[in-house]
Design an enzyme around this catalytic site. Structure first.
Site, short mmCIF file in Angstrom:
data_model
loop_
_atom_site.label_atom_id
_atom_site.label_comp_id
_atom_site.label_asym_id
_atom_site.label_seq_id
_atom_site.Cartn_x
_atom_site.Cartn_y
_atom_site.Cartn_z
N LYS A 112 0.82 -1.20 0.00
CA LYS A 112 0.00 0.00 0.00
C LYS A 112 0.86 1.27 0.00
O LYS A 112 0.43 2.32 -0.45
CB LYS A 112 -0.93 0.03 1.22
CG LYS A 112 -1.83 -1.18 1.38
CD LYS A 112 -2.85 -1.29 0.26
CE LYS A 112 -3.97 -2.25 0.59
NZ LYS A 112 -3.55 -3.66 0.66
C1 LIG Z 1 -4.13 -4.80 0.22
C2 LIG Z 1 -3.32 -6.03 0.17
C3 LIG Z 1 -3.58 -7.04 -0.77
C4 LIG Z 1 -4.73 -6.96 -1.73
O1 LIG Z 1 -4.58 -5.96 -2.69
P1 LIG Z 1 -5.84 -5.42 -3.52
O2 LIG Z 1 -5.32 -4.28 -4.29
O3 LIG Z 1 -6.86 -5.03 -2.51
O4 LIG Z 1 -6.29 -6.56 -4.37
C5 LIG Z 1 -2.75 -8.14 -0.80
N1 LIG Z 1 -1.73 -8.27 0.08
C6 LIG Z 1 -1.45 -7.33 1.00
C7 LIG Z 1 -0.33 -7.55 1.94
C8 LIG Z 1 -2.22 -6.18 1.07
O5 LIG Z 1 -1.94 -5.25 1.99
#
Ligand SMILES: *Cc1c(COP(=O)(O)O)cnc(C)c1O
Length: 496
Positions: A112
């Site tokens: 993120k």
């Molecule tokens: C948010 C997240 C995901 C999923 O990503 P999306 O964009 O919501 O599909 C997968 N792994 C981790 C560690 C995340 O923080």
């Protein structure tokens, strides 16, 4: 001419990039999508000479056409700096048959950070460009990682406040600790009795409450979103797909225009959708493999054409993917329907009312870039253990979901295309689960001792984000029921 953005549910709702970023969600409840996907306009050899920031500029300028060069460069410079523990920003590791694109080298050690390091700057710039003087209230639902990354990005950013809701029993202990110890007088963190879908639906309801929006306006506030429903979250994620491809090319691992696969651990469908946009821009991608955990609503969707959230919500060891309503799938539905806004609105209505919708065969044909797979919790543990034993590489459970799905795909299809597995979190963030897979013997109950053991086993240094937690004070203790989320917001903003 500016590239405009329109709502997936109503074409008449058209805005510029900066307005789309400011608003987050369209007023009709739809998501903003670019009216066309620009093509990459640099050759591979030209791109190979650029670093992450240079590439980010070349890609983002094609989408954020109402930002000036100076504004955009400022945003990029402020985002991809020494908050990341490597100047490469998104390094690749070759392990076994695949490459791991490590997107966890930022401030909160999850992917993120790739988008949330830049979003606050894009948003502040957008406010200035549009002469917005209201204080911007970032309202966010998190399955664990968005919350902390958004808090870190927005903490003490003037003219903003951030309110994060997370499912009280639906995030890992480290994730929770990272959030509730967040400093900054403009940060608010609240646990919700419910799961992530309850939390996300609660936030969407607050966004869609017109009466509340009016009261906010009277008090000099306006909402925006740091979730991946905000196009400002999605676009910066295109960069690392191109960066990965360009890096493999530069290192002589692939030839010009060779098609590669990406395997993406998926929850809200934001990350993988950025991969789809990269492919639509002309990046040579073969398959985008969508990896789910036991909440495999997307696997079922790609195999049957039916999206059905009416099922048990399973708490897994990959909590950031424990999601039954993948918000960004709406954007793919819209593109696959040939940009049919009325049709998309109809399907989303059906999802809201019946928890279910079905797409046409033609739409399924338009989604052939994607392929679904899933991993159980024991598959996940097994691949973490096996990869460590065979290669000495330690991965987190989200990444492991993708690694398992890839192994199965490769065995079944014999597709030997070069493949990049998107690695979305540091194993340090999910120490206990990872240690259970790779460590023979007792596991300490203390977070910090777990991290110290992880350091010994993985041979990678303990990230700053973990070290900081050791003596951090708990600053946020609020918990509320799912139907009291709006009341909490009104109290924080004192607009009761
Ligand atoms: C948010 C997240 C995901 C999923 O990503 P999306 O964009 O919501 O599909 C997968 N792994 C981790 C560690 C995340 O923080």
């Amino acid at each position: 001419m500016n590239l405009m953005y329109s709502s997936t549910r109503n074409h008449n709702s058209r805005v510029t990039a900066s307005q789309a970023i400011l608003q987050g969600l369209s007023r009709d409840g739809g998501l903003y999508v670019p009216e066309r996907i620009p093509a990459l306009n640099k050759t591979l050899d030209e791109m190979a000479r650029l670093d992450y920031k240079g590439l980010a500029y070349e890609i983002l300028k094609l989408f954020l056409t109402d930002y000036t060069e100076e504004e955009l460069k400022y945003c990029i410079e402020s985002a991809y700096d020494d908050k990341f523990d490597t100047p490469v920003i998104a390094p690749l590791s070759r392990v076994g048959h695949a490459y791991y694109l490590e997107l966890f080298h930022g401030a909160t050690i999850a992917f993120k950070d790739m988008a949330l390091s830049i979003l606050p700057h894009l948003l502040k710039t957008a406010a200035k460009k549009n002469n917005i003087n209201d204080e911007i209230i970032i309202l966010t639902a998190t399955s664990g990682d968005t919350g902390k990354a958004a808090l870190a990005g927005f903490a003490d950013v003037k003219g903003t406040q951030i309110i994060v809701f997370y499912p009280k029993n639906g995030v890992s202990p480290i994730q929770e600790k990272q959030m509730v110890t967040q400093k900054g007088s403009n940060t608010h963190v609240i646990g919700v009795h419910g799961n992530f879908d309850d939390t996300q639906s609660g936030v969407k309801a607050i966004f869609n409450n017109r009466e509340l929006a009016d009261r906010m306006k009277e008090n000099g506030y306006r909402f925006s979103s740091a979730n991946s429903i905000n196009i400002g979250r999605l676009l910066p994620q295109i960069v690392y797909y191109v960066h990965a491809y360009v890096s493999l090319y530069r290192d002589g691992r692939i030839s010009k225009d060779e098609k590669i696969n990406f395997v993406v651990p998926t929850g809200n469908f934001g990350n993988i959708l950025a991969g789809y946009y990269a492919k639509s821009m002309g990046l040579p991608i073969n398959k985008l493999i969508c990896a789910s955990n036991e909440n495999k609503v997307l696997f079922d969707f790609f195999t049957t054409g039916i999206y059905d959230r009416n099922r048990e919500f399973i708490l897994t060891t990959s909590p950031s993917m424990d999601i039954l309503i993948s918000s960004n799938l709406e954007r793919l539905i819209y593109h696959a329907s040939g940009k049919d806004d009325a049709w998309t609105a109809g399907l989303m209505k059906s999802l809201a009312e019946k928890g279910r919708y079905e797409v046409t065969q033609k739409m399924r044909d338009n989604m052939q870039d994607f392929l679904g797979g899933y991993a159980s919790m024991s598959d996940t543990q097994e691949i973490i253990r096996k990869t460590y034993t065979e290669h000495g590489y330690v991965m987190d459970p989200h990444t492991a979901v993708a690694a398992h799905v890839y192994e199965k795909y490769r065995n079944e299809t014999k597709d030997c295309s070069q493949t990049v597995i998107i690695s979305t979190a540091s194993p340090y963030k999910f120490s206990e689960c990872v240690l259970e897979a790779v460590h023979v013997g007792g596991i300490p109950s203390d977070d910090y001792e777990q991290a110290a053991l992880m350091e010994k086993i993985s041979g990678t240094g303990m990230p700053r984000a973990i070290k900081e937690l050791r003596n951090a004070q708990i600053l946020h203790k609020k918990v509320c029921k799912a139907d009291k989320m709006q009341a909490e917001v009104e109290e924080i903003l004192k607009i009761i």
